[in-house]
Design a protein around this motif. Structure first.
Motif, PDB file in Angstrom:
ATOM      1  N   HIS A 154       0.825  -1.210   0.000  1.00  0.00           N
ATOM      2  CA  HIS A 154       0.000   0.000   0.000  1.00  0.00           C
ATOM      3  C   HIS A 154       0.861   1.263   0.000  1.00  0.00           C
ATOM      4  CE1 HIS A 154      -3.914  -1.944   0.657  1.00  0.00           C
ATOM      5  NE2 HIS A 154      -3.268  -2.808   1.422  1.00  0.00           N
ATOM      6  N   LEU A 155       2.172   1.112   0.145  1.00  0.00           N
ATOM      7  CA  LEU A 155       3.055   2.281   0.222  1.00  0.00           C
ATOM      8  C   LEU A 155       3.518   2.695  -1.179  1.00  0.00           C
ATOM      9  CD1 LEU A 155       5.342   1.005   3.135  1.00  0.00           C
ATOM     10  CD2 LEU A 155       3.232   2.339   3.319  1.00  0.00           C
ATOM     11  N   SER A 156       4.008   3.924  -1.292  1.00  0.00           N
ATOM     12  CA  SER A 156       4.630   4.348  -2.550  1.00  0.00           C
ATOM     13  C   SER A 156       5.878   3.497  -2.747  1.00  0.00           C
ATOM     14  CB  SER A 156       5.010   5.821  -2.469  1.00  0.00           C
ATOM     15  OG  SER A 156       6.040   5.987  -1.509  1.00  0.00           O
ATOM     16  N   LYS A 157       6.360   3.416  -3.989  1.00  0.00           N
ATOM     17  CA  LYS A 157       7.537   2.594  -4.272  1.00  0.00           C
ATOM     18  C   LYS A 157       8.729   3.080  -3.441  1.00  0.00           C
ATOM     19  CE  LYS A 157      10.456   0.840  -8.020  1.00  0.00           C
ATOM     20  NZ  LYS A 157      11.476   0.521  -7.049  1.00  0.00           N
ATOM     21  N   LEU A 158       8.838   4.398  -3.326  1.00  0.00           N
ATOM     22  CA  LEU A 158       9.946   4.989  -2.573  1.00  0.00           C
ATOM     23  C   LEU A 158       9.925   4.518  -1.116  1.00  0.00           C
ATOM     24  CD1 LEU A 158      12.228   7.174  -2.937  1.00  0.00           C
ATOM     25  CD2 LEU A 158      10.635   8.760  -1.843  1.00  0.00           C
ATOM     26  N   LYS A 159       8.732   4.621  -0.501  1.00  0.00           N
ATOM     27  CA  LYS A 159       8.603   4.221   0.911  1.00  0.00           C
ATOM     28  C   LYS A 159       8.800   2.723   1.071  1.00  0.00           C
ATOM     29  CE  LYS A 159       5.828   7.634   3.333  1.00  0.00           C
ATOM     30  NZ  LYS A 159       4.469   7.951   3.757  1.00  0.00           N
ATOM     31  N   ARG A 160       8.242   1.935   0.137  1.00  0.00           N
ATOM     32  CA  ARG A 160       8.360   0.478   0.215  1.00  0.00           C
ATOM     33  C   ARG A 160       9.830   0.065   0.133  1.00  0.00           C
ATOM     34  NH1 ARG A 160       4.626  -0.768  -3.178  1.00  0.00           N
ATOM     35  NH2 ARG A 160       5.922  -0.782  -5.020  1.00  0.00           N
ATOM     36  N   ASP A 161      10.559   0.681  -0.820  1.00  0.00           N
ATOM     37  CA  ASP A 161      11.983   0.361  -0.964  1.00  0.00           C
ATOM     38  C   ASP A 161      12.750   0.708   0.310  1.00  0.00           C
ATOM     39  OD1 ASP A 161      11.502  -0.618  -3.439  1.00  0.00           O
ATOM     40  OD2 ASP A 161      12.306   1.094  -4.551  1.00  0.00           O
ATOM     41  N   MET A 162      12.337   1.805   0.958  1.00  0.00           N
ATOM     42  CA  MET A 162      12.996   2.202   2.203  1.00  0.00           C
ATOM     43  C   MET A 162      12.791   1.144   3.288  1.00  0.00           C
ATOM     44  SD  MET A 162      12.619   6.276   2.793  1.00  0.00           S
ATOM     45  CE  MET A 162      11.770   6.142   4.365  1.00  0.00           C
ATOM     46  N   VAL A 163      11.546   0.681   3.407  1.00  0.00           N
ATOM     47  CA  VAL A 163      11.215  -0.344   4.412  1.00  0.00           C
ATOM     48  C   VAL A 163      12.003  -1.621   4.120  1.00  0.00           C
ATOM     49  CG1 VAL A 163       9.380  -1.858   5.254  1.00  0.00           C
ATOM     50  CG2 VAL A 163       8.947   0.588   5.006  1.00  0.00           C
ATOM     51  N   LEU A 164      12.048  -2.027   2.853  1.00  0.00           N
ATOM     52  CA  LEU A 164      12.734  -3.278   2.502  1.00  0.00           C
ATOM     53  C   LEU A 164      14.238  -3.166   2.731  1.00  0.00           C
ATOM     54  CD1 LEU A 164      10.671  -4.311  -0.653  1.00  0.00           C
ATOM     55  CD2 LEU A 164      10.601  -5.336   1.640  1.00  0.00           C
ATOM     56  N   LYS A 165      14.776  -1.961   2.498  1.00  0.00           N
ATOM     57  CA  LYS A 165      16.208  -1.734   2.744  1.00  0.00           C
ATOM     58  C   LYS A 165      16.507  -1.854   4.236  1.00  0.00           C
ATOM     59  CE  LYS A 165      18.167   1.224  -0.476  1.00  0.00           C
ATOM     60  NZ  LYS A 165      18.367   2.602  -0.947  1.00  0.00           N
ATOM     61  N   LYS A 166      15.628  -1.255   5.062  1.00  0.00           N
ATOM     62  CA  LYS A 166      15.811  -1.336   6.521  1.00  0.00           C
ATOM     63  C   LYS A 166      15.703  -2.778   7.005  1.00  0.00           C
ATOM     64  CE  LYS A 166      13.463   1.667   9.047  1.00  0.00           C
ATOM     65  NZ  LYS A 166      12.286   2.577   9.212  1.00  0.00           N
ATOM     66  N   LEU A 167      14.783  -3.519   6.398  1.00  0.00           N
ATOM     67  CA  LEU A 167      14.596  -4.929   6.754  1.00  0.00           C
ATOM     68  C   LEU A 167      15.856  -5.727   6.410  1.00  0.00           C
ATOM     69  CD1 LEU A 167      12.696  -7.221   7.711  1.00  0.00           C
ATOM     70  CD2 LEU A 167      11.912  -7.430   5.357  1.00  0.00           C
ATOM     71  N   ALA A 168      16.407  -5.492   5.220  1.00  0.00           N
ATOM     72  CA  ALA A 168      17.615  -6.211   4.781  1.00  0.00           C
ATOM     73  C   ALA A 168      18.779  -5.889   5.716  1.00  0.00           C
ATOM     74  CB  ALA A 168      17.945  -5.824   3.341  1.00  0.00           C
ATOM     75  N   LYS A 169      18.875  -4.612   6.116  1.00  0.00           N
ATOM     76  CA  LYS A 169      19.959  -4.176   6.997  1.00  0.00           C
ATOM     77  C   LYS A 169      19.826  -4.848   8.367  1.00  0.00           C
ATOM     78  CE  LYS A 169      22.242   0.034   8.522  1.00  0.00           C
ATOM     79  NZ  LYS A 169      21.709   0.766   9.670  1.00  0.00           N
ATOM     80  N   ALA A 170      18.595  -4.877   8.893  1.00  0.00           N
ATOM     81  CA  ALA A 170      18.352  -5.498  10.201  1.00  0.00           C
ATOM     82  C   ALA A 170      18.684  -6.986  10.164  1.00  0.00           C
ATOM     83  CB  ALA A 170      16.897  -5.280  10.613  1.00  0.00           C
ATOM     84  N   ARG A 171      18.338  -7.646   9.038  1.00  0.00           N
ATOM     85  CA  ARG A 171      18.641  -9.075   8.904  1.00  0.00           C
ATOM     86  C   ARG A 171      20.131  -9.315   8.871  1.00  0.00           C
ATOM     87  NH1 ARG A 171      14.098 -10.380   4.519  1.00  0.00           N
ATOM     88  NH2 ARG A 171      12.532 -11.221   5.924  1.00  0.00           N
ATOM     89  N   LYS A 172      20.870  -8.440   8.180  1.00  0.00           N
ATOM     90  CA  LYS A 172      22.320  -8.576   8.056  1.00  0.00           C
ATOM     91  C   LYS A 172      22.962  -8.439   9.433  1.00  0.00           C
ATOM     92  CE  LYS A 172      25.771  -6.868   4.928  1.00  0.00           C
ATOM     93  NZ  LYS A 172      26.114  -5.704   4.084  1.00  0.00           N
ATOM     94  N   GLU A 173      22.482  -7.426  10.193  1.00  0.00           N
ATOM     95  CA  GLU A 173      23.039  -7.194  11.532  1.00  0.00           C
ATOM     96  C   GLU A 173      22.745  -8.362  12.457  1.00  0.00           C
ATOM     97  OE1 GLU A 173      21.495  -3.408  12.670  1.00  0.00           O
ATOM     98  OE2 GLU A 173      22.895  -2.343  11.368  1.00  0.00           O
ATOM     99  N   ARG A 174      21.514  -8.884  12.341  1.00  0.00           N
ATOM    100  CA  ARG A 174      21.126 -10.030  13.149  1.00  0.00           C
ATOM    101  C   ARG A 174      22.032 -11.224  12.820  1.00  0.00           C
ATOM    102  NH1 ARG A 174      14.853 -10.618  12.633  1.00  0.00           N
ATOM    103  NH2 ARG A 174      15.543 -11.558  10.711  1.00  0.00           N
ATOM    104  N   GLY A 175      22.274 -11.397  11.523  1.00  0.00           N
ATOM    105  CA  GLY A 175      23.103 -12.512  11.046  1.00  0.00           C
ATOM    106  C   GLY A 175      24.509 -12.396  11.543  1.00  0.00           C
ATOM    107  N   SER A 176      25.092 -11.179  11.497  1.00  0.00           N
ATOM    108  CA  SER A 176      26.486 -11.055  11.883  1.00  0.00           C
ATOM    109  C   SER A 176      26.656 -11.174  13.400  1.00  0.00           C
ATOM    110  CB  SER A 176      27.060  -9.707  11.376  1.00  0.00           C
ATOM    111  OG  SER A 176      26.340  -8.645  11.935  1.00  0.00           O
ATOM    112  N   ARG A 177      25.580 -10.785  14.140  1.00  0.00           N
ATOM    113  CA  ARG A 177      25.637 -10.969  15.605  1.00  0.00           C
ATOM    114  C   ARG A 177      25.630 -12.444  15.958  1.00  0.00           C
ATOM    115  NH1 ARG A 177      22.195  -6.742  16.697  1.00  0.00           N
ATOM    116  NH2 ARG A 177      20.417  -8.138  16.935  1.00  0.00           N
ATOM    117  N   ALA A 178      24.828 -13.199  15.190  1.00  0.00           N
ATOM    118  CA  ALA A 178      24.697 -14.631  15.488  1.00  0.00           C
ATOM    119  C   ALA A 178      25.965 -15.392  15.096  1.00  0.00           C
ATOM    120  CB  ALA A 178      23.489 -15.200  14.747  1.00  0.00           C
ATOM    121  N   ALA A 179      26.693 -14.857  14.111  1.00  0.00           N
ATOM    122  CA  ALA A 179      27.859 -15.566  13.578  1.00  0.00           C
ATOM    123  C   ALA A 179      29.028 -15.531  14.551  1.00  0.00           C
ATOM    124  CB  ALA A 179      28.278 -14.971  12.257  1.00  0.00           C
TER     125      ALA A 179
END
Ligand code: NI
Length: 182
Positions: free
Chosen positions: A157-182
């Motif tokens: 339901h978000l604009s493409k700009l906002k959606r891309d921002m959310v997905l970028k933040k999600l990818a970043k959070a996953r990466k950080e979670r992954g590196s903490r677990a490693a």
């Protein structure tokens, strides 16, 4: 009872169109129990069956509102609600903004506009039919969960700009979670 795996975007499972539930039986009630357990544990206020890998038109909700409306830190009262084959009969023309999140888009939030009043029809876990007017958070949450049945996420339901921002933040959070677990 069992905790179920919650599928997260961009898993193609979440894009499936859910099919109607044909029989409300003990097997379905066992799934409903597991869905509640999974939702409370997450924690979340709504969960569609497709989010746990079962593309059927079934969702559970519990707004988990504070027991004392004047004190938001008071312990929440459990008010579990089950919606089987839900349909929106009608909705208000007016829309309100609400900051939504989703267990399939973990820890990301964004404002979505939706009608704040709907008339809905559904079956409960005993196969009994209901038709009621729902307002505010209940109406909004039901619409969010019903979107899941069509393979739609709140970020759509978000604009493409906002959606891309959310997905970028999600990818970043996953990466950080992954590196903490490693
Ligand atoms: Ni959701």
């Amino acid at each position: 009872m069992a905790l179920l795996r919650i599928y997260e975007t961009p898993d193609p499972m979440l894009r499936q169109i859910s099919t109607p539930v044909e029989t409300v039986d003990d097997e379905l009630r066992a799934l409903i129990k597991d869905m509640f357990e999974t939702m409370y544990e997450a924690p979340g206020i709504g969960l569609a069956a497709v989010q746990v890998g079962v593309p059927k038109r079934l969702l559970v909700m519990d707004l988990q509102e504070p027991s004392d409306p004047a004190d938001e830190n008071s312990p929440p009262v459990k008010l579990p609600r089950v919606f089987i084959n839900p349909e929106i009969v009608s909705h208000s023309d007016s829309e309100v903004p609400y900051t939504e999140g989703c267990l399939s888009v973990p820890d990301q939030y964004a404002e979505v506009m939706r009608p704040d009043h709907v008339r809905a029809r559904w079956l409960d876990e005993h196969g009994k039919s209901h038709e009621e007017d729902l307002d505010d958070l209940l109406a909004i949450c039901l619409q969010h969960e019903m979107d899941h049945l069509e393979g739609v996420l709140f970020i759509d339901h978000l604009s493409k700009l906002k959606r891309d921002m959310v997905l970028k933040k999600l990818a970043k959070a996953r990466k950080e979670r992954g590196s903490r677990a490693a």
